[in-house]
Design a protein around this motif. Sequence first.
Motif, PDB file in Angstrom:
ATOM      1  N   THR A 119       0.845  -1.184   0.000  1.00  0.00           N
ATOM      2  CA  THR A 119       0.000   0.000   0.000  1.00  0.00           C
ATOM      3  C   THR A 119       0.881   1.235   0.000  1.00  0.00           C
ATOM      4  O   THR A 119       2.011   1.199   0.487  1.00  0.00           O
ATOM      5  CB  THR A 119      -0.966   0.010   1.207  1.00  0.00           C
ATOM      6  OG1 THR A 119      -1.983   0.997   1.008  1.00  0.00           O
ATOM      7  CG2 THR A 119      -0.245   0.290   2.511  1.00  0.00           C
ATOM      8  N   GLY A 125      -4.466  -0.726   1.690  1.00  0.00           N
ATOM      9  CA  GLY A 125      -4.207  -1.525   2.878  1.00  0.00           C
ATOM     10  C   GLY A 125      -5.415  -1.602   3.795  1.00  0.00           C
ATOM     11  O   GLY A 125      -5.776  -2.681   4.284  1.00  0.00           O
ATOM     12  N   ILE A 141       0.257  -6.565   5.074  1.00  0.00           N
ATOM     13  CA  ILE A 141       0.413  -5.371   4.249  1.00  0.00           C
ATOM     14  C   ILE A 141       1.828  -4.820   4.394  1.00  0.00           C
ATOM     15  O   ILE A 141       2.310  -4.604   5.512  1.00  0.00           O
ATOM     16  CB  ILE A 141      -0.594  -4.270   4.658  1.00  0.00           C
ATOM     17  CG1 ILE A 141      -2.036  -4.780   4.542  1.00  0.00           C
ATOM     18  CG2 ILE A 141      -0.396  -3.020   3.794  1.00  0.00           C
ATOM     19  CD1 ILE A 141      -2.485  -5.096   3.147  1.00  0.00           C
TER      20      ILE A 141
END
Length: 402
Positions: A119, A125, A141
């Motif tokens: 992200t 995310g 993430i």
Amino acid sequence: MPAIPSFAAMPDENGFFGAYGGQFVPPHLKQIMDGINAAYDEIRQREDFQQELASLFADYVGRPSPIFHARRLSEQLGGAQIHLKREDLNHTGAHKINHCLGEALLARFMGKKRVIAETGAGQHGVALATACALVGIPCEIHMGQVDIEKEHPNVTKMKILGCKLVAVTRGAATLKEAVDSAFEEYLKDPEGTIYAIGSVVGPHPFPRMVRDFQSIIGREARAQFQQKHQRLPDYVTACVGGGSNAIGMFTAFLEDEAVHLVGVEPAGEGLEKPGRHSATLSKGHPGQLHGMACYVLEDAQGQPAAVHSIASGLDYPGVGPQHSYLKDTGRVQYDVASDAETLDAFITLSRVEGIIPALESAHAVAWAIRTAPTLSANQHILVNLSGRGDKDADYVAARLGL
């Protein structure tokens, strides 16, 4: 002007949009990608999948998102009328939830034990952590340390939602490095994990798959605008980093020859300053990045160049392969907005219409603000307001001394 080609059959069976796209990956990973493609082709034909996704769009995301006529802004600028497709009103605050739900459902269908992703600004995310919580799959993430510090509200949300957050400190510690890190982790267990790519980038089938899930934006917008105005907009615009919100909006209008489509890239601190912008389509050239052929910004050594944008979600040295094709065909015009213009648009929309946009989305708003006075009052600009600016509020306030 030559007739606009049909885009309905794109990509081809190998994942190419003209010369762009494809699968530039090792043979064992190609098998994995082909398996994802086969699973996607199967699930997208299933009525139960389509019904579940439609139900989640309506009752979980809050679709359809409305179109708002920014009357006060339009009156102040003079010229064209500006309208906003309010993706910022979606659950989680941006368009990202549209494809994250699809990817999470696909992961469940394939029996995957973990979902991994990168992200930038944190919207992907948050949306993916949300979708994984909903379907009950662990989520990891990877996010650049610079973006973690800049987008702290989204970092907090991801932790609350239960995902494992990996801070990436190498290189510039932004989006490109987060992609590299997440992909390396994915390669350790591609059979048990799915990499839920956050934009219309990467090897086939992800540019097609993410586009398909995001195309709900344009389908809604086209029908809504026609119903309200008995016509189509003259201009449709969206910001472009990887390009998911823009492709989501543009797809429904590609064969409407009278509709001008405009993607807005980050000019950052100036196109004349290498490493201080992220205008891939404006200043890059065809190359390969992250398993796809696309336009790329490269340095003198032929490596992905350093990039910059005030918007963390746009600082990527590549772009979706379909955008690369649309640039070459001329169907979409790609323009830029600078950091300064974007900040001004962020504050202007906030104070004139009471809508705080994401810095990413504010690039498209900046283009509309610049362009509207050059058009007539009976022309219409439709802006994809892809996300809200809660995540950016503290950063902008500190930068402007508010």
